[in-house]
Design a protein around this motif. Structure first.
Motif, PDB file in Angstrom:
ATOM      1  N   ILE A  91       0.830  -1.206   0.000  1.00 16.15           N
ATOM      2  CA  ILE A  91       0.000   0.000   0.000  1.00 16.15           C
ATOM      3  C   ILE A  91       0.866   1.257   0.000  1.00 16.15           C
ATOM      4  CG2 ILE A  91      -1.706   1.346   1.294  1.00 16.15           C
ATOM      5  CD1 ILE A  91      -3.057  -1.201   2.094  1.00 16.15           C
ATOM      6  N   LEU A  92       1.762   1.385   0.969  1.00 18.65           N
ATOM      7  CA  LEU A  92       2.590   2.589   1.059  1.00 18.65           C
ATOM      8  C   LEU A  92       4.076   2.325   0.859  1.00 18.65           C
ATOM      9  CD1 LEU A  92       0.971   4.478   4.091  1.00 18.65           C
ATOM     10  CD2 LEU A  92       0.658   4.936   1.653  1.00 18.65           C
ATOM     11  N   LEU A 292      -4.483  -5.871   9.017  1.00 17.12           N
ATOM     12  CA  LEU A 292      -3.639  -5.421   7.918  1.00 17.12           C
ATOM     13  C   LEU A 292      -4.064  -4.021   7.493  1.00 17.12           C
ATOM     14  CD1 LEU A 292      -3.350  -8.512   5.527  1.00 17.12           C
ATOM     15  CD2 LEU A 292      -1.513  -7.491   6.868  1.00 17.12           C
ATOM     16  N   PRO A 293      -3.110  -3.208   7.043  1.00 14.12           N
ATOM     17  CA  PRO A 293      -3.485  -1.877   6.549  1.00 14.12           C
ATOM     18  C   PRO A 293      -4.491  -1.974   5.411  1.00 14.12           C
ATOM     19  CG  PRO A 293      -1.099  -2.077   6.771  1.00 14.12           C
ATOM     20  CD  PRO A 293      -1.659  -3.446   6.977  1.00 14.12           C
ATOM     21  N   GLY A 294      -5.490  -1.117   5.465  1.00 13.95           N
ATOM     22  CA  GLY A 294      -6.435  -1.018   4.368  1.00 13.95           C
ATOM     23  C   GLY A 294      -7.550  -2.035   4.381  1.00 13.95           C
ATOM     24  N   ARG A 295      -7.531  -2.966   5.332  1.00 10.69           N
ATOM     25  CA  ARG A 295      -8.617  -3.941   5.428  1.00 10.69           C
ATOM     26  C   ARG A 295      -9.539  -3.507   6.551  1.00 10.69           C
ATOM     27  NH1 ARG A 295      -3.762  -5.155   2.860  1.00 10.69           N
ATOM     28  NH2 ARG A 295      -3.894  -7.128   1.719  1.00 10.69           N
ATOM     29  N   VAL A 408     -14.204   4.957   2.843  1.00  7.20           N
ATOM     30  CA  VAL A 408     -13.463   5.138   1.593  1.00  7.20           C
ATOM     31  C   VAL A 408     -13.066   3.759   1.091  1.00  7.20           C
ATOM     32  CG1 VAL A 408     -11.548   6.328   0.471  1.00  7.20           C
ATOM     33  CG2 VAL A 408     -12.535   7.267   2.577  1.00  7.20           C
ATOM     34  N   PHE A 409     -13.348   3.461  -0.191  1.00  2.00           N
ATOM     35  CA  PHE A 409     -13.090   2.108  -0.687  1.00  2.00           C
ATOM     36  C   PHE A 409     -12.869   2.108  -2.199  1.00  2.00           C
ATOM     37  CE2 PHE A 409     -17.534   2.684  -1.526  1.00  2.00           C
ATOM     38  CZ  PHE A 409     -17.836   1.879  -2.615  1.00  2.00           C
ATOM     39  N   GLY A 410     -12.546   0.925  -2.750  1.00  2.00           N
ATOM     40  CA  GLY A 410     -12.535   0.753  -4.192  1.00  2.00           C
ATOM     41  C   GLY A 410     -11.263   0.233  -4.809  1.00  2.00           C
ATOM     42  N   SER A 411     -10.126   0.343  -4.100  1.00  2.00           N
ATOM     43  CA  SER A 411      -8.860  -0.070  -4.702  1.00  2.00           C
ATOM     44  C   SER A 411      -7.740   0.063  -3.675  1.00  2.00           C
ATOM     45  CB  SER A 411      -8.552   0.821  -5.915  1.00  2.00           C
ATOM     46  OG  SER A 411      -7.221   0.667  -6.347  1.00  2.00           O
ATOM     47  N   PHE A 412      -6.655  -0.676  -3.889  1.00  2.00           N
ATOM     48  CA  PHE A 412      -5.453  -0.460  -3.097  1.00  2.00           C
ATOM     49  C   PHE A 412      -4.925   0.960  -3.324  1.00  2.00           C
ATOM     50  CE2 PHE A 412      -5.526  -5.021  -2.692  1.00  2.00           C
ATOM     51  CZ  PHE A 412      -4.820  -5.287  -1.531  1.00  2.00           C
ATOM     52  N   TYR A 413      -5.038   1.449  -4.556  1.00  2.00           N
ATOM     53  CA  TYR A 413      -4.597   2.817  -4.857  1.00  2.00           C
ATOM     54  C   TYR A 413      -5.437   3.833  -4.089  1.00  2.00           C
ATOM     55  CZ  TYR A 413      -1.996   0.897  -8.865  1.00  2.00           C
ATOM     56  OH  TYR A 413      -1.134   0.196  -9.671  1.00  2.00           O
ATOM     57  N   THR A 414      -6.727   3.577  -3.957  1.00  4.79           N
ATOM     58  CA  THR A 414      -7.624   4.474  -3.224  1.00  4.79           C
ATOM     59  C   THR A 414      -7.195   4.579  -1.772  1.00  4.79           C
ATOM     60  OG1 THR A 414      -9.423   3.752  -4.678  1.00  4.79           O
ATOM     61  CG2 THR A 414     -10.043   4.919  -2.666  1.00  4.79           C
ATOM     62  N   VAL A 415      -6.972   3.432  -1.162  1.00  3.48           N
ATOM     63  CA  VAL A 415      -6.556   3.409   0.249  1.00  3.48           C
ATOM     64  C   VAL A 415      -5.175   4.043   0.410  1.00  3.48           C
ATOM     65  CG1 VAL A 415      -5.901   1.880   2.137  1.00  3.48           C
ATOM     66  CG2 VAL A 415      -8.008   1.447   0.852  1.00  3.48           C
ATOM     67  N   ALA A 416      -4.268   3.763  -0.524  1.00  3.27           N
ATOM     68  CA  ALA A 416      -2.921   4.328  -0.438  1.00  3.27           C
ATOM     69  C   ALA A 416      -2.972   5.851  -0.472  1.00  3.27           C
ATOM     70  CB  ALA A 416      -2.057   3.808  -1.586  1.00  3.27           C
TER      71      ALA A 416
END
Length: 423
Positions: A91-92, A292-295, A408-416
């Protein structure tokens, strides 16, 4: 023209920092995805990587791979067993892709692995993902660990991770995603996932309604397999607790995890196949530590703000179920997706929610434009178009009050994009 892996070129690359290696990886192949194991296998064999001193668990599936792995990782550490994890995408920080005993490695370790792959590949072309996966396998193979957890990136049969023979093969949920590469039915996708099977090994199937093609592949490989909802089951009880059963093994009074229960249940089945001695109390500690980050990550309490990488129909159905468990006054949804995802089906589970939408464009390869998202949502939703995820989140936060919920959702890029801004 000088050979790309000549002695002089390799000497120059020894001094490269991680960011320079990553730029190089992005430049050496014309495609992001180039399915096939032939090239990866050539380099893998040239490296001479040996996993024979480790128990290898390979995890494939549409959703739930990372969270299944983190439960296994945390359990191993609770039992004082050494463990390495390879996963993707990050993610980052690129270093997120390899963890040894729960920790990322120094950038220099990744650079040394990249140099080893560059030297071994000679003139064999590799994609960014293939190069990085081989480097991850190099780091895992050369670590003194007992358990290697290898997360498949795409599919299974032709994924770079599949050059390693597992001792236990795990299939999590199977849903429609990456149809251009894996097929447009669950049956076709299951066939690709089943490519990680090897004859007569142990296996776990976490999908609750596995396609017939998967059960046929299990029978053909004569696996020692256990299935969710057939051989192992979970059930929710009172007081926000749940329990798990497989044969004569029973765990009770388990706290609700930060991750989907289905994935925790799948991980428990792998623990069963590993014959690890665990108790309900130990698994309770594992679940508290497994995230985990983003989950479904909470990044703010007032207003309650959550980020989630959910980007396909199966994942968004689960996200909607999680949203229903919260008490809130107004729901704000910020979404940005990739154009090659099934946007219509992914947004469909939200159609009965009363929400204010902020749809954002993703400025990345394959990023969908906000206008497409707005068109999919239609006239029945209150939708605001935004030029970026951060703009959408900021607008939602400005409107939200303390009793509201922002997702906020939709993609790993979105969360990043969100987590980068929260740093």
């Amino acid at each position: 023209m000088e050979h790309p892996t000549s002695s002089q070129a390799l000497d120059e690359k020894q001094a490269w920092p991680l960011h320079q290696w990553l730029s190089y990886l992005e430049s050496i192949h014309s495609k992001d995805i180039d399915m096939g194991l032939e090239r990866v296998r050539i380099v893998f064999e040239q490296l001479g990587l040996d996993f024979s001193d480790k128990t290898v668990v390979t995890v494939a599936g549409t959703n739930g791979k990372g969270t299944t792995c983190v439960v296994l990782e945390q359990t191993a550490m609770q039992l004082n067993k050494s463990v390495g994890v390879y996963s993707s995408p990050h993610i980052l920080d690129y270093r997120e892709r390899v963890r040894i005993n729960g920790s990322m490695l120094d950038e220099r370790e990744h650079c040394r692995a990249f140099l080893a792959i560059e030297q071994a590949r000679q003139d064999t072309p590799l994609t960014y993902f293939e190069f990085g996966t081989l480097a991850g396998l190099y780091l895992i193979a050369n670590s003194k660990i007992e358990l290697a957890l290898l997360e498949v990136g795409l599919g299974g049969r032709l994924d770079a991770v599949n050059v390693v023979d597992p001792d236990i093969a795990v299939i999590t949920g199977i849903a429609l995603d990456h149809q251009d590469w894996l097929g447009d039915t669950r049956e076709a996708i299951a066939t690709e996932k089943a490519g990680i099977f090897r004859p007569a090994i142990k296996a776990v199937v976490g999908d609750q309604k596995p396609p017939t093609t998967l059960t046929e592949a299990v029978d053909k490989a004569q696996l020692d397999v256990i299935f969710q909802d057939r051989d192992f089951i979970y059930s929710q009880g009172a007081n926000n607790l749940w329990e798990w059963k497989c044969g004569d093994t029973f765990y009770s009074n388990l706290p609700m995890p930060h991750i989907p229960i289905q994935n925790a249940s799948t991980a428990f089945a792998v623990i069963k196949q590993l014959n690890w001695p665990v108790s309900s109390s130990l698994l309770g500690q594992v679940l508290k530590a497994s995230h985990l980050p983003g989950r479904h990550q909470i990044i703010s309490q007032v207003p309650l703000t959550i980020v989630d990488v959910a980007h396909n129909p199966q994942a968004t159905v689960h996200l909607v179920e999680r949203i229903a468990s919260y008490h809130y006054d107004q729901l704000y949804l910020v979404v940005a997706m990739l154009s090659d995802k099934d946007i219509e089906k992914s947004l469909e589970p939200f159609e009965n929610l009363s929400a204010k939408w902020f749809v954002a464009s993703l400025d990345v390869p394959r990023g969908a434009n906000s206008s497409r998202l707005k068109q999919v949502l239609g006239d029945n939703q209150e939708v605001t178009e935004c030029d970026s995820v951060s703009t959408g989140l900021n607008q939602a936060r400005q409107l939200a009050t303390s009793g509201d919920l922002v997702v906020v959702f939709g993609s790993f890029y979105t969360v990043a994009a969100v987590l980068q801004g929260e740093r």
